[in-house]
Design a protein around this motif. Structure first.
Motif, mmCIF file in Angstrom:
data_model
loop_
_atom_site.group_PDB
_atom_site.id
_atom_site.type_symbol
_atom_site.label_atom_id
_atom_site.label_comp_id
_atom_site.label_asym_id
_atom_site.label_seq_id
_atom_site.Cartn_x
_atom_site.Cartn_y
_atom_site.Cartn_z
ATOM 1 N N UNK A 104 1.117 -12.028 13.579
ATOM 2 C CA UNK A 104 0.023 -12.720 12.884
ATOM 3 C C UNK A 104 -1.170 -12.912 13.809
ATOM 4 N N UNK A 105 -0.913 -13.262 15.073
ATOM 5 C CA UNK A 105 -2.004 -13.451 16.020
ATOM 6 C C UNK A 105 -2.818 -12.181 16.195
ATOM 7 N N UNK A 106 -2.143 -11.044 16.256
ATOM 8 C CA UNK A 106 -2.845 -9.759 16.369
ATOM 9 C C UNK A 106 -3.683 -9.494 15.120
ATOM 10 N N UNK A 107 -3.098 -9.749 13.929
ATOM 11 C CA UNK A 107 -3.821 -9.500 12.681
ATOM 12 C C UNK A 107 -5.042 -10.412 12.558
ATOM 13 N N UNK A 108 -4.902 -11.680 12.939
ATOM 14 C CA UNK A 108 -6.031 -12.616 12.890
ATOM 15 C C UNK A 108 -7.126 -12.185 13.862
ATOM 16 N N UNK A 159 11.990 -8.058 5.055
ATOM 17 C CA UNK A 159 10.782 -8.589 4.410
ATOM 18 C C UNK A 159 10.013 -9.502 5.345
ATOM 19 N N UNK A 160 10.709 -10.076 6.329
ATOM 20 C CA UNK A 160 10.047 -10.925 7.314
ATOM 21 C C UNK A 160 8.932 -10.169 8.009
ATOM 22 N N UNK A 161 9.109 -8.868 8.207
ATOM 23 C CA UNK A 161 8.107 -8.082 8.915
ATOM 24 C C UNK A 161 6.834 -7.931 8.108
ATOM 25 N N UNK A 162 6.952 -7.918 6.787
ATOM 26 C CA UNK A 162 5.759 -7.923 5.941
ATOM 27 C C UNK A 162 5.037 -9.254 6.083
ATOM 28 N N UNK A 163 5.778 -10.356 5.914
ATOM 29 C CA UNK A 163 5.166 -11.679 5.974
ATOM 30 C C UNK A 163 4.582 -11.954 7.358
ATOM 31 N N UNK A 164 5.200 -11.427 8.406
ATOM 32 C CA UNK A 164 4.717 -11.686 9.762
ATOM 33 C C UNK A 164 3.307 -11.146 9.967
ATOM 34 N N UNK A 165 2.972 -10.038 9.335
ATOM 35 C CA UNK A 165 1.623 -9.487 9.425
ATOM 36 C C UNK A 165 0.668 -10.126 8.409
ATOM 37 N N UNK A 166 1.191 -10.507 7.206
ATOM 38 C CA UNK A 166 0.307 -10.794 6.089
ATOM 39 C C UNK A 166 0.270 -12.232 5.596
ATOM 40 N N UNK A 221 -6.119 -7.275 1.330
ATOM 41 C CA UNK A 221 -5.041 -7.884 0.553
ATOM 42 C C UNK A 221 -5.491 -8.160 -0.873
ATOM 43 N N UNK A 222 -6.713 -8.662 -1.040
ATOM 44 C CA UNK A 222 -7.222 -9.015 -2.357
ATOM 45 C C UNK A 222 -7.618 -7.795 -3.171
ATOM 46 N N UNK A 223 -8.264 -6.844 -2.539
ATOM 47 C CA UNK A 223 -8.805 -5.694 -3.269
ATOM 48 C C UNK A 223 -7.792 -4.594 -3.503
ATOM 49 N N UNK A 224 -6.866 -4.398 -2.557
ATOM 50 C CA UNK A 224 -5.871 -3.327 -2.733
ATOM 51 C C UNK A 224 -4.460 -3.908 -2.614
ATOM 52 N N UNK A 225 -3.930 -3.976 -1.396
ATOM 53 C CA UNK A 225 -2.584 -4.528 -1.211
ATOM 54 C C UNK A 225 -2.349 -4.871 0.250
ATOM 55 N N UNK A 226 -1.394 -5.761 0.482
ATOM 56 C CA UNK A 226 -1.024 -6.116 1.841
ATOM 57 C C UNK A 226 -0.376 -4.956 2.576
ATOM 58 N N UNK A 227 0.303 -4.073 1.826
ATOM 59 C CA UNK A 227 0.955 -2.916 2.441
ATOM 60 C C UNK A 227 -0.066 -2.041 3.169
#
Length: 517
Positions: free
Chosen positions: A378-382, A111-118, A396-402
């Protein structure tokens, strides 16, 4: 975990028996929970949200205060003369690098990998310290809060429980490596007394329930992310059937690993998962805008360290804010669900180390591992958001973090290959984590387990299946994040009492320590 290097003759080891009472109570809890979730999915989620906010509102400030006290306690012990106390005789079993590597890997789960991106995107939309969401300031501080939630405080909580357990086991020469033995020692109880047995049984049950609570969040988020990614990659519908198939595949993987055993199964799958994780972090760092990622990392680290005390004790009481309860309190409880198992693991691998080494090995090693991985992803996503390439917070708000994760990875060079690698990595890590958890749960539900013995293979396989059922129910009702948070919160709360006892127990042990030994 048990030391398999110790070879004992079968007739020298008392026969270990399955704890049928403990297993039966756990099964009743599991199946009642599953039945309620399946029969009343909407009502279950409404009730879960109410319970989460009710509990965090009542104990949230105390949880935050406890986390801050834990940091102060372990830093004092680690830097004082007590830090020189050696935990057990002889030289350390593992080299410094191997020992630290195990601590770093302990902070990286599926689950860390989800949080790391989102996770930063959640904070951009709504962050703490009274910073308005959707602003440049909330973007600038978003990763600093991620570093805070995966940094000093949670690893200090681990360290508090670990050095208390390690002193009890290695220095006091305790007979059992378990919570009931530790608590009995702290309270000066006879381990054979009725009171001690009642406390021990209560702790074992609480440990099992907390294990299920933590796994619900980890497993559900992981399978949801992987199913969304595979559906996007291969153009198929993201249905419950796909999620069930993926969970079944993971269950089969860690069941086979558990059947094979620790040396040939769990150890190898864990090493593979850890190696793949660091490779992925490096690949994202170098394929993304490396300069931006490093600059954002340094800036975020500075903000996290400079605001550490305020973040730790920020309750926003005059503004009726909920950020600290929704995130900081939740995270401290999330980490607490894994604290008993981590403390036992650290105790087993730290013989011959000093208290100072354990404290700063956990905090420094854990922080470095988590901050590297989160900083890279996270740096890449930002950067993708800041440059206008991918609006992660909006997705994330309109659909999902996935879905946001799927787009982020596919945008990288060799996106399809890296997407497959990432989603397989999540499943491998989940299988490794569940394998270790199934072994631990089987050990707890076995009576008179001796060093050199493993729980029965059939019992390990039984728990492999049981650990998959509650996450499957959560996937069936498409549980919200607040529902998953509730599972963690309710099961972790009782362990706060145990950790408070650890503070008093550590004081008791260290006050009576004979430095002349």
């Amino acid at each position: 975990m048990l030391d398999n290097s110790v070879v004992l003759q079968q007739d020298e080891i008392p026969a270990a028996k399955n704890d049928k009472t403990l297993i039966s109570i756990s099964l009743v809890f599991v199946f009642i929970t599953i039945a309620l979730l399946m029969m009343y999915p909407d009502s279950s989620q409404v009730m879960a949200k109410s319970m989460f906010h009710g509990l965090t509102s009542n104990i949230g400030s105390m949880v935050q205060l406890f986390g801050f006290i834990a940091v102060c306690v372990v830093l004092y012990v680690g830097t004082s003369r007590f830090g020189t106390i050696k935990l057990g005789e002889g030289t350390p079993e593992y080299s410094d690098m191997s020992w630290l590597f195990m601590f770093i890997c302990a902070g990286l789960g599926s689950a860390t990998m989800y949080w790391a991106f989102m996770e930063w995107a959640y904070y951009y939309n709504n962050t703490g310290l009274n910073i308005s969401g959707h602003t440049n300031e909330s973007l600038r501080t978003s990763l600093s809060y991620v570093f805070f939630h995966w940094g000093i405080t949670p690893w200090a909580i681990y360290a508090l429980a670990s050095i208390t357990m390690a002193y009890h086991f290695h220095v006091n020469k305790a007979k059992g490596l378990n919570l009931s033995s530790l608590v009995s020692s702290i309270l000066n109880l006879d381990e054979n007394s009725n009171v001690s047995r009642i406390i021990g049984r209560t702790l074992d049950l609480t440990f099992l329930f907390a294990t299920f609570g933590g796994l619900i969040l980890t497993t559900t988020i992981t399978i949801g992310t992987v199913s969304t990614g595979f559906a996007s990659l291969f153009g198929i519908e993201n249905t419950f059937l796909l999620k069930a198939v993926l969970l079944a595949f993971v269950t089969l993987t860690f069941t086979l690993s558990s059947y094979i055993g620790i040396s040939e199964g769990l150890q190898k799958i864990a090493h593979m998962a850890c190696g793949m994780t660091f490779v992925f972090g490096l690949v994202v760092l170098f394929l993304g805008d490396t300069t931006f990622i490093i600059d954002f990392f340094v800036n975020s680290l500075g903000l996290s360290l400079s605001n550490f005390v305020e973040m730790s004790l920020f309750t926003d009481v005059t503004n009726n804010g909920t950020f600290n309860k929704d995130w900081t309190v939740f995270y401290w409880l999330y980490w607490i669900t894994y604290t008993p198992g981590v403390s036992i693991f650290v105790t087993r691998i730290s013989k011959g180390r000093t208290i100072r080494q354990v404290v700063f090995g956990l905090i420094a090693g854990g922080c470095v591992g988590c901050w590297f991985f989160f900083g890279s992803l996270s740096g890449y996503a930002v950067d993708m958001f800041n440059s206008g390439a991918i609006n992660v917070p909006e997705i994330l708000t309109s659909t999902s973090g996935d879905l946001a994760i799927a787009q982020l990875i596919s945008n990288l060079p060799m996106g399809t290959f890296l997407s497959i690698f990432y989603f397989l990595l999540m499943m491998v890590f989940l299988a490794s984590h569940l394998d270790a958890t199934a072994y631990t749960v089987a050990a707890v539900s076995t009576k008179d387990l001796q060093q050199g013995q493993d729980p029965e293979r059939s019992l390990r396989l039984f728990w492999c299946i049981m650990l998959s059922l509650l996450p499957l129910a959560m996937l069936y009702i498409n549980a919200s994040l607040s529902t998953l948070k509730t599972a963690v919160t309710l099961t972790a709360a009782p362990f706060i009492v145990v950790l408070i006892l650890c503070i008093f127990g550590l004081k008791k042990f260290l006050s009576n320590h004979n430095f002349g030994k």
